[in-house]
Design an enzyme around this catalytic site. Structure first.
Site, PDB file in Angstrom:
ATOM      1  N   TYR A 169       2.960  -8.229  15.612  1.00 35.03           N
ATOM      2  CA  TYR A 169       3.356  -7.081  14.784  1.00 35.03           C
ATOM      3  C   TYR A 169       3.955  -5.969  15.655  1.00 35.03           C
ATOM      4  O   TYR A 169       5.026  -5.429  15.358  1.00 35.03           O
ATOM      5  CB  TYR A 169       2.121  -6.581  14.032  1.00 35.03           C
ATOM      6  N   LYS A 180       7.720  -4.369  15.767  1.00 32.33           N
ATOM      7  CA  LYS A 180       7.955  -2.945  15.483  1.00 32.33           C
ATOM      8  C   LYS A 180       8.742  -2.281  16.622  1.00 32.33           C
ATOM      9  O   LYS A 180       9.613  -1.456  16.375  1.00 32.33           O
ATOM     10  CB  LYS A 180       6.626  -2.222  15.218  1.00 32.33           C
ATOM     11  N   ASP A 229      10.093  -6.367  -4.183  1.00 29.26           N
ATOM     12  CA  ASP A 229       9.008  -6.970  -3.413  1.00 29.26           C
ATOM     13  C   ASP A 229       9.044  -8.470  -3.662  1.00 29.26           C
ATOM     14  O   ASP A 229       9.590  -8.916  -4.674  1.00 29.26           O
ATOM     15  CB  ASP A 229       7.637  -6.388  -3.829  1.00 29.26           C
ATOM     16  N   GLN A 246       0.823  -1.209   0.000  1.00 24.09           N
ATOM     17  CA  GLN A 246       0.000   0.000   0.000  1.00 24.09           C
ATOM     18  C   GLN A 246       0.863   1.267   0.000  1.00 24.09           C
ATOM     19  O   GLN A 246       0.671   2.155  -0.826  1.00 24.09           O
ATOM     20  CB  GLN A 246      -0.921   0.003   1.231  1.00 24.09           C
TER      21      GLN A 246
HETATM   22  N1  SER Z   1      -2.204  -0.086   9.702  1.00 30.75           N
HETATM   23  C1  SER Z   1      -1.432  -0.988  10.501  1.00 30.75           C
HETATM   24  C2  SER Z   1      -2.233  -2.160  10.899  1.00 30.75           C
HETATM   25  O1  SER Z   1      -3.435  -2.020  11.024  1.00 30.75           O
HETATM   26  C3  SER Z   1      -0.912  -0.290  11.728  1.00 30.75           C
HETATM   27  O2  SER Z   1       0.424   0.001  11.549  1.00 30.75           O
HETATM   28  O3  SER Z   1      -1.700  -3.190  11.123  1.00 30.75           O
END
Ligand code: SER
Length: 319
Positions: A142, A146, A34, A12
């Site tokens: 996630y 991060k 990619d 995106q």
């Molecule tokens: N847009 C991302 C997600 O929803 C947040 O960093 O995982």
């Protein structure tokens, strides 16, 4: 920043960033990579290579072949997909970032930009006007990857002098390429359903406030931070960023100003718990002070521009 490598270029953010960087630095100086095939436009207008970021030898080969001096490392598994497959999220996000940072040391790269996310925050973090320095105890894989990326980036800067920079992106809204696997994806999907005259079933509760940002602001943020003089920066990899905050019901109402017959039903799923662990709004004063960050799009402006562009995609003149 003469020869730039972008990982995750088919995603995106990547598909918009590639166009912006090629305009700014020259088409042949921006290599799109990619694991998936990017859009025709990206392949036709400049160089592209297939790249799995967990494969260090391929990253290194590409850096050598193209004499890369700067990396925008976007390749990552997002929050919702990461909860479906935490092992994959760990591997792609942690190993990918480590490989890019190690390449930064090996090839003495000028700059590495790695976006972070509001997912670094967790249920114990203050939810409103969340400060830059606060509790970082995420409950998603996630988010954990991060936080690790932020800490590693700061470590590589101090320890090895690699100039790593990053912002904590909120949910990003855009019309060119659909997001995939995120918790904030509803805010893009809603537009596509509205424009096509379909009813939308939203996977978050209607009153779930989350910080959001429109793509032109997101791209500008990355490039402005990348170009900021290093001596002005007190933070490096972990700038809070803010533009707007809204809940699904507010987005529905704003879209209905243009498409009054649009219908939304709310059926929260496993993503609700992820959203509930994140802030509702963000304090981005560090980014404003250190490199002059200022967003341009609020909710009404963003909705108007989204409906105009997605309308055009479907041959409809909505705005
Ligand atoms: N847009 C991302 C997600 O929803 C947040 O960093 O995982």
């Amino acid at each position: 920043m003469k020869r730039i490598l972008v990982t995750g270029a088919a995603g995106q953010i990547g598909s918009d960033l590639i166009v912006y960087l090629r305009d700014r630095y020259g088409k042949n100086n921006v290599l799109a990579t990619d694991i998936r095939e990017p859009a025709e436009e990206i392949k036709e207008e400049g160089p592209w290579e297939k790249l799995d970021v967990t494969d260090a030898s391929n990253i290194n080969r590409i850096i050598e072949d193209y004499e890369i001096d700067t990396i925008y490392h976007l390749a990552a598994i997002l929050s919702a997909r990461g909860e479906k497959n935490p092992q994959l999220a760990f591997k792609v996000n942690i190993l990918g970032t480590y490989n890019v940072l190690e390449a930064g040391v090996k090839y003495e790269l000028e700059r590495i930009i790695i976006p972070s996310s509001i997912a670094v925050f967790g249920p114990e973090t203050p939810k409103d006007n969340t400060p830059n320095e606060t509790v970082l105890r995420p409950t998603t894989m996630y988010g954990i990857t991060k936080v690790t990326g932020e800490l590693l980036g700061n470590y590589y800067f101090k320890r090895f002098g690699v100039d790593v920079r990053g912002v904590r992106f909120p949910g990003i809204i855009s019309w060119k390429t659909l997001p995939g696997g995120g918790t904030t994806d509803y805010a893009v999907e809603m537009f596509y359903y509205a424009v096509q005259g379909k009813k939308y079933t939203c996977f978050l509760r209607e009153d779930t406030y989350l910080p959001m940002m429109y793509m032109p602001d997101a791209i500008r943020a990355l490039v402005e931070l990348a170009e900021a003089p290093v001596e002005k920066l007190k933070h490096h990899t972990d700038f809070n960023l803010s533009a707007m905050s809204f809940c699904p019901k507010e987005l529905e109402k704003e879209i209905k100003k243009y498409i009054p017959e649009f219908e939304v039903e709310y059926k929260p799923d496993y993503r609700q718990e992820i959203a509930d662990s994140w802030p509702r709004s963000i304090d981005d004063s560090a980014a404003r002070e250190e490199w002059g960050w200022k967003p341009q799009y609020d909710l009404p402006l963003m909705v108007k521009d989204m409906l105009h562009n997605i309308g055009k995609k479907f041959g409809k003149d909505i705005v």
